[in-house]
Design an enzyme around this catalytic site. Structure first.
Site, mmCIF file in Angstrom:
data_model
loop_
_atom_site.group_PDB
_atom_site.id
_atom_site.type_symbol
_atom_site.label_atom_id
_atom_site.label_comp_id
_atom_site.label_asym_id
_atom_site.label_seq_id
_atom_site.Cartn_x
_atom_site.Cartn_y
_atom_site.Cartn_z
ATOM 1 N N GLU A 126 -9.534 34.639 -53.590
ATOM 2 C CA GLU A 126 -9.974 34.025 -54.853
ATOM 3 C C GLU A 126 -11.345 33.351 -54.676
ATOM 4 O O GLU A 126 -12.119 33.266 -55.611
ATOM 5 C CB GLU A 126 -8.954 32.978 -55.345
ATOM 6 C CG GLU A 126 -7.599 33.542 -55.730
ATOM 7 C CD GLU A 126 -7.548 34.172 -57.127
ATOM 8 O OE1 GLU A 126 -8.480 33.961 -57.924
ATOM 9 O OE2 GLU A 126 -6.570 34.902 -57.398
ATOM 10 N N CYS A 144 2.523 41.427 -58.853
ATOM 11 C CA CYS A 144 2.564 40.215 -58.052
ATOM 12 C C CYS A 144 3.870 40.251 -57.270
ATOM 13 O O CYS A 144 4.946 40.404 -57.863
ATOM 14 C CB CYS A 144 2.538 39.005 -58.984
ATOM 15 S SG CYS A 144 2.830 37.444 -58.147
ATOM 16 N N ASP A 154 -0.415 39.348 -63.050
ATOM 17 C CA ASP A 154 -0.414 38.677 -61.743
ATOM 18 C C ASP A 154 -0.842 37.236 -61.998
ATOM 19 O O ASP A 154 -1.259 36.875 -63.096
ATOM 20 C CB ASP A 154 -1.397 39.368 -60.784
ATOM 21 C CG ASP A 154 -1.441 38.692 -59.412
ATOM 22 O OD1 ASP A 154 -0.382 38.247 -58.924
ATOM 23 O OD2 ASP A 154 -2.538 38.585 -58.820
ATOM 24 N N SER A 155 -0.776 36.420 -60.955
ATOM 25 C CA SER A 155 -1.265 35.049 -61.077
ATOM 26 C C SER A 155 -2.787 35.006 -61.219
ATOM 27 O O SER A 155 -3.334 34.097 -61.816
ATOM 28 C CB SER A 155 -0.861 34.245 -59.841
ATOM 29 O OG SER A 155 -1.399 34.852 -58.686
ATOM 30 N N HIS A 213 -3.136 40.242 -53.506
ATOM 31 C CA HIS A 213 -4.499 39.824 -53.146
ATOM 32 C C HIS A 213 -4.960 40.475 -51.830
ATOM 33 O O HIS A 213 -6.152 40.654 -51.612
ATOM 34 C CB HIS A 213 -4.558 38.310 -52.940
ATOM 35 C CG HIS A 213 -4.602 37.517 -54.209
ATOM 36 N ND1 HIS A 213 -3.566 37.496 -55.109
ATOM 37 C CD2 HIS A 213 -5.563 36.706 -54.715
ATOM 38 C CE1 HIS A 213 -3.888 36.690 -56.125
ATOM 39 N NE2 HIS A 213 -5.090 36.199 -55.901
ATOM 40 N N CYS A 267 1.308 41.073 -50.751
ATOM 41 C CA CYS A 267 0.743 40.170 -51.749
ATOM 42 C C CYS A 267 -0.426 40.952 -52.315
ATOM 43 O O CYS A 267 -1.220 41.520 -51.540
ATOM 44 C CB CYS A 267 0.268 38.873 -51.108
ATOM 45 S SG CYS A 267 -0.748 37.857 -52.214
#
Ligand code: DGL
Length: 261
Positions: free
Chosen positions: A151, A71, A8-9, A185, A183
């Site tokens: 984040e 992701c 993932d990012s 996240h 997403c």
């Protein structure tokens, strides 16, 4: 036994890694968080494909059994490209298990999808849902502030309510039967989102569906040692380590890697 490669990012994909670890506790996982290039959500499709290819080459070099693109943005922009670039590697993306789930449980109903700008602009979810369930109503919305909120570890803060209201206070969302957190996240905000929307909208964490799909394809060996998570990042930061520990386990350690140019 070969590990499962996941990328993932940033930390979002750890929600998927965790879901996989819960159903396959004996499988080793090699995780790459591409923190150097985060966020992916606002980058062009070409750029995402470049990052995805580099990470996948690295993971193939580590002899992985299969790859999970944890992701949505990379799944939306890079999945067919990665399949063509690595024809011998089994690849699981974030979208297919959601489409199968909708086909089985929400055909003909009203669905909302929230995701990064990149995922929403790709149009992948409406196109795939139209193909499988033409009667289903789909509302999509980019919610670009939510991933940075995760984040920054601000999921429990007072700002979350205002941001959720800003994005989700819309009739198509309140009238949906299902909200897809598209997403990786966002599952870290699932409690806040569920509380905000109330019980009439079912909120789904696609990581659970992806974990099920992975366990059907690669059931692993239940007699093996407990599986280990190796967590690599392309740019080490302390905040990443803190969130990663909160998501996965308090003794998780991060290592920095430099991907070859
Ligand atoms: N976790 C990524 C996704 O599922 C996006 C976060 C980012 O913008 O980097 O799309």
């Amino acid at each position: 036994v070969k590990p499962l490669g996941i990328f993932d990012s940033g930390v979002g994909g750890l929600t998927v890694a965790k879901a996989i670890h819960n159903v396959l506790p004996h499988t080793d996982i090699l995780y790459v968080g591409d923190t150097e290039h985060m966020p992916y959500g606002d980058k062009s499709p070409e750029t995402i494909r470049g990052y995805a290819k580099k990470i996948t080459s690295y993971l193939v070099g580590q002899n992985i059994e299969a790859l999970v693109i944890a992701c949505n943005t990379a799944s939306a922009h890079a999945y067919p490209f990665l399949r063509a670039s690595f024809p011998d590697l089994p690849i699981i993306n974030m979208v297919d298990p959601v489409i199968n789930y909708i086909k089985k449980n929400y055909s003909g109903k009203a669905i909302s999808i929230i995701a990064t700008r990149g995922t929403i602009q790709s149009g992948v979810y409406p196109a795939r849902i139209r193909d499988c369930c033409p009667e289903t109503r789909v509302f999509t919305l980019a919610t670009p502030l939510l991933a940075p909120l995760v984040e920054e570890n601000l999921g429990n803060s007072i700002v979350i309510r205002g941001i959720l209201e800003h994005y989700l206070d819309k009739p198509p969302i309140h009238e949906s039967n299902l909200l897809v957190l598209a997403c990786t996240h966002y599952p870290l905000l699932i409690n806040e989102i569920e509380n905000y929307l109330g019980q009439s909208v079912h909120v789904i964490d696609p990581g659970l569906l992806v974990a099920e799909a992975v366990s059907e394809l690669f059931p692993g060996n239940p007699n093996a040692q407990p599986g280990e998570l190796t967590c690599l990042v392309t740019d080490y930061t302390e905040s990443f380590e803190q969130i990663a520990r909160r998501i996965f386990s308090p003794d998780l350690r991060l290592s920095n890697i430099k991907l070859p140019e």
